[in-house]
Design an enzyme around this catalytic site. Structure first.
Site, PDB file in Angstrom:
ATOM      1  N   GLU A 133       0.828  -1.196   0.000  1.00 39.16           N
ATOM      2  CA  GLU A 133       0.000   0.000   0.000  1.00 39.16           C
ATOM      3  C   GLU A 133       0.868   1.253   0.000  1.00 39.16           C
ATOM      4  OE1 GLU A 133      -4.142  -1.352   2.114  1.00 39.16           O
ATOM      5  OE2 GLU A 133      -2.536  -0.700   3.458  1.00 39.16           O
ATOM      6  N   CYS A 146       3.476   8.601   1.208  1.00 37.44           N
ATOM      7  CA  CYS A 146       4.009   7.615   2.146  1.00 37.44           C
ATOM      8  C   CYS A 146       4.205   6.307   1.388  1.00 37.44           C
ATOM      9  CB  CYS A 146       3.048   7.427   3.317  1.00 37.44           C
ATOM     10  SG  CYS A 146       3.576   6.197   4.530  1.00 37.44           S
ATOM     11  N   CYS A 153       6.204  -6.865   7.413  1.00 38.67           N
ATOM     12  CA  CYS A 153       7.197  -6.277   8.300  1.00 38.67           C
ATOM     13  C   CYS A 153       7.658  -7.341   9.288  1.00 38.67           C
ATOM     14  CB  CYS A 153       6.612  -5.078   9.047  1.00 38.67           C
ATOM     15  SG  CYS A 153       7.823  -4.135   9.998  1.00 38.67           S
ATOM     16  N   CYS A 157       5.819  -4.374  15.912  1.00 38.37           N
ATOM     17  CA  CYS A 157       5.457  -3.327  16.875  1.00 38.37           C
ATOM     18  C   CYS A 157       3.986  -3.501  17.238  1.00 38.37           C
ATOM     19  CB  CYS A 157       5.711  -1.947  16.278  1.00 38.37           C
ATOM     20  SG  CYS A 157       7.452  -1.638  15.897  1.00 38.37           S
ATOM     21  N   CYS A 160       1.068  -1.232  15.858  1.00 36.00           N
ATOM     22  CA  CYS A 160       1.047  -1.007  14.413  1.00 36.00           C
ATOM     23  C   CYS A 160       0.362  -2.165  13.698  1.00 36.00           C
ATOM     24  CB  CYS A 160       2.487  -0.851  13.911  1.00 36.00           C
ATOM     25  SG  CYS A 160       2.617  -0.590  12.130  1.00 36.00           S
ATOM     26  N   GLY A 216       6.968  -1.903   6.330  1.00 36.29           N
ATOM     27  CA  GLY A 216       8.340  -2.373   6.375  1.00 36.29           C
ATOM     28  C   GLY A 216       9.306  -1.436   7.084  1.00 36.29           C
ATOM     29  N   GLU A 217      10.501  -1.951   7.337  1.00 34.97           N
ATOM     30  CA  GLU A 217      11.604  -1.208   7.951  1.00 34.97           C
ATOM     31  C   GLU A 217      12.626  -0.886   6.863  1.00 34.97           C
ATOM     32  OE1 GLU A 217      14.320   0.680   9.423  1.00 34.97           O
ATOM     33  OE2 GLU A 217      12.903   0.175  11.029  1.00 34.97           O
ATOM     34  N   SER A 270      11.104   6.181  15.166  1.00 37.31           N
ATOM     35  CA  SER A 270       9.874   5.743  15.830  1.00 37.31           C
ATOM     36  C   SER A 270      10.222   5.426  17.278  1.00 37.31           C
ATOM     37  CB  SER A 270       9.306   4.500  15.123  1.00 37.31           C
ATOM     38  OG  SER A 270       8.859   4.815  13.830  1.00 37.31           O
ATOM     39  N   LEU A 271      10.076   6.407  18.150  1.00 37.19           N
ATOM     40  CA  LEU A 271      10.510   6.259  19.542  1.00 37.19           C
ATOM     41  C   LEU A 271       9.406   5.661  20.418  1.00 37.19           C
ATOM     42  CD1 LEU A 271      12.884   6.740  21.440  1.00 37.19           C
ATOM     43  CD2 LEU A 271      11.943   9.027  21.904  1.00 37.19           C
ATOM     44  N   HIS A 272       8.339   6.420  20.644  1.00 33.96           N
ATOM     45  CA  HIS A 272       7.096   5.929  21.241  1.00 33.96           C
ATOM     46  C   HIS A 272       7.163   5.558  22.722  1.00 33.96           C
ATOM     47  CE1 HIS A 272       5.849   5.992  17.138  1.00 33.96           C
ATOM     48  NE2 HIS A 272       6.564   4.948  16.799  1.00 33.96           N
ATOM     49  N   ASN A 347      -4.085   5.637  16.007  1.00 30.80           N
ATOM     50  CA  ASN A 347      -5.117   5.324  15.020  1.00 30.80           C
ATOM     51  C   ASN A 347      -5.546   3.874  15.192  1.00 30.80           C
ATOM     52  OD1 ASN A 347      -5.030   7.889  13.508  1.00 30.80           O
ATOM     53  ND2 ASN A 347      -2.940   7.253  13.036  1.00 30.80           N
ATOM     54  N   CYS A 390      -1.460   6.712  10.005  1.00 31.30           N
ATOM     55  CA  CYS A 390      -0.205   6.173  10.525  1.00 31.30           C
ATOM     56  C   CYS A 390      -0.460   4.917  11.357  1.00 31.30           C
ATOM     57  CB  CYS A 390       0.475   7.239  11.381  1.00 31.30           C
ATOM     58  SG  CYS A 390       2.060   6.724  12.051  1.00 31.30           S
TER      59      CYS A 390
END
Length: 414
Positions: A133, A146, A153, A157, A160, A216-217, A270-272, A347, A390
């Site tokens: 996507e 994006c 992935c 996470c 996600c 993906g990373e 991407s800390l979070h 989200n 996101c």
């Protein structure tokens, strides 16, 4: 009201060959077994033309011609290339393809966000066709695309949606670039289309920014991402400044410095979370590269300055990472790093174990960070109604079931 356009079987961008030396990219073929040409670096394109028997004295000129037609004019057929002889166009058509990935669906959010589900060209020994996507987010002063770098992935996470899909494979350089070609096709951004557009966007562009924040990373597909971004930023083609390209990583520490040196785009982390205990749960990669190591790599990022700040992404999860103490710890952790902090309201997606923080709490968190001198915009959720926001991307493409694989293997053996 969200709109879904049924445009399946409409082609819009080639799946390109693997970058030499990348052992994780699949062998691919385009239409009728032709070799994809999108995604080849200039050197690889020159070598391909040499292999086709083009005289050495013409290689540089022909490479430049093809480059402009593909990446500046958006050509989808060699027949469009009017300054190339018919004989050469026929030879190119017999060897290569400009085929786009198939657009399975296009969804348009009530806020104007667009999401494309793209089916890639056959790959692997059994000719599997996987899907990814890409999302386009229009704003008053920019248009952000994006893009994905992998099918699925591997990071898992927990907040996600993409992380619930297993990793299938890396995208090739061409498959990454093709997402931008698809967007420009659908938005009418190529020169011929813009000339006929009575209301062209600011500076004549719809896509002004790219973020590698899709599926993906990116740093686990380094070589292909690097080649793709070299193509995207080439000033004789797609011509997007590296300052307008942002690579987002969950924290692959050993490759961060290399990304700064060799890709040279803006960096997002991407800390979070502000403690290893919480981040271990949200971003399992933290168990391998904990927060202290990650931030040390950020401080050493090549080119880091107030003009090239690192963006830290922080998803707001109710009663998980959104306390006043978390906000104060975040400020302490980032001290001395030129940074911007994006606060992302969570989200939701089907089956997700988290809730979005209350709005009052998000604003309280942002106030603490702002008072410490950091820009901390609260990102407005975009495309939620089409699962394009996101953390919500997840294609329906999965690995073939074992029974299907065995059937394919039997057919090959015959």
């Amino acid at each position: 009201m969200a709109i879904t356009l049924d445009i399946s079987r409409q082609n819009a961008g080639p799946a390109a060959p693997a970058v030499p030396g990348s052992d994780t990219a699949p062998a691919e073929t385009g239409a009728a077994g032709l070799a994809p040409i999108v995604g080849l670096s200039r050197a690889e394109l020159a070598a391909a033309l040499s292999g086709l028997g083009i005289p050495e004295r013409q290689i540089r000129m022909r490479t430049a011609q093809l480059w402009r037609w593909i990446y500046n004019r958006g050509a989808r057929s060699f027949d469009e290339m009017s300054d190339i002889s018919r004989t050469l166009r026929d030879r190119l058509s017999d060897a290569f393809t400009l085929e786009r990935p198939e657009i399975v669906s296009e969804q348009i959010s009530e806020d104007g966000t667009r999401k494309w589900l793209l089916r890639l060209a056959p790959s692997g020994p059994f000719g599997q066709r996987h899907e990814v996507e890409a999302v386009y987010i229009p704003e008053e002063d920019r248009g952000t695309l994006c893009v994905s770098s992998q099918v699925g992935c591997t990071l898992s996470c927990t907040f996600c949606h993409t992380g619930t899909q297993t990793l299938v494979r890396n995208l090739t350089a061409g498959e990454i670039v093709a997402q931008l070609l698809v967007a420009r096709d659908r938005l009418g951004e190529w020169p011929d289309a813009l000339a006929a557009n009575p209301n062209p966007p600011l500076a004549g562009r719809y896509v002004t920014n790219i973020v590698l924040m899709g599926m993906g990373e990116p740093l686990y597909n380094f070589d292909n991402v690097k080649t793709a971004m070299e193509i995207v930023s080439d000033n004789e083609g797609l011509s997007l400044s590296r300052r307008r390209i942002t690579l987002s990583t969950s924290g692959v520490v050993p490759t961060i410095a290399r990304a700064g040196e060799e890709i040279g785009v803006m960096l997002a982390i991407s800390l979070h979370a502000t403690t290893d205990e919480v981040r271990d749960r949200l971003v399992p990669l933290n168990r391998k590269y904990p927060i202290a190591e990650l931030l040390e790599a950020c401080r050493a990022y090549p080119g880091l300055s107030n003009a090239r700040r690192i963006t830290f992404e922080y998803v707001m999860l109710k009663d998980v990472n959104d306390s006043v103490a978390d906000a104060r710890r975040l400020v302490q952790l980032l001290r001395g790093i030129p940074a911007k902090i994006n606060l992302i309201p969570f989200n939701p997606w089907p089956g997700s174990p988290y809730e979005c923080s209350d709005w009052d709490q998000i604003e309280r968190f942002a106030e603490i960070v702002n008072r410490a001198g950091y820009a901390s915009p609260i990102r407005t959720p975009r495309g939620r109604d089409i699962m394009a926001a996101c953390g919500q991307l997840k294609s329906e493409s999965e690995r073939l079931r074992a029974a299907e694989r065995r059937a394919l293997e039997r057919n090959v053996e015959r």
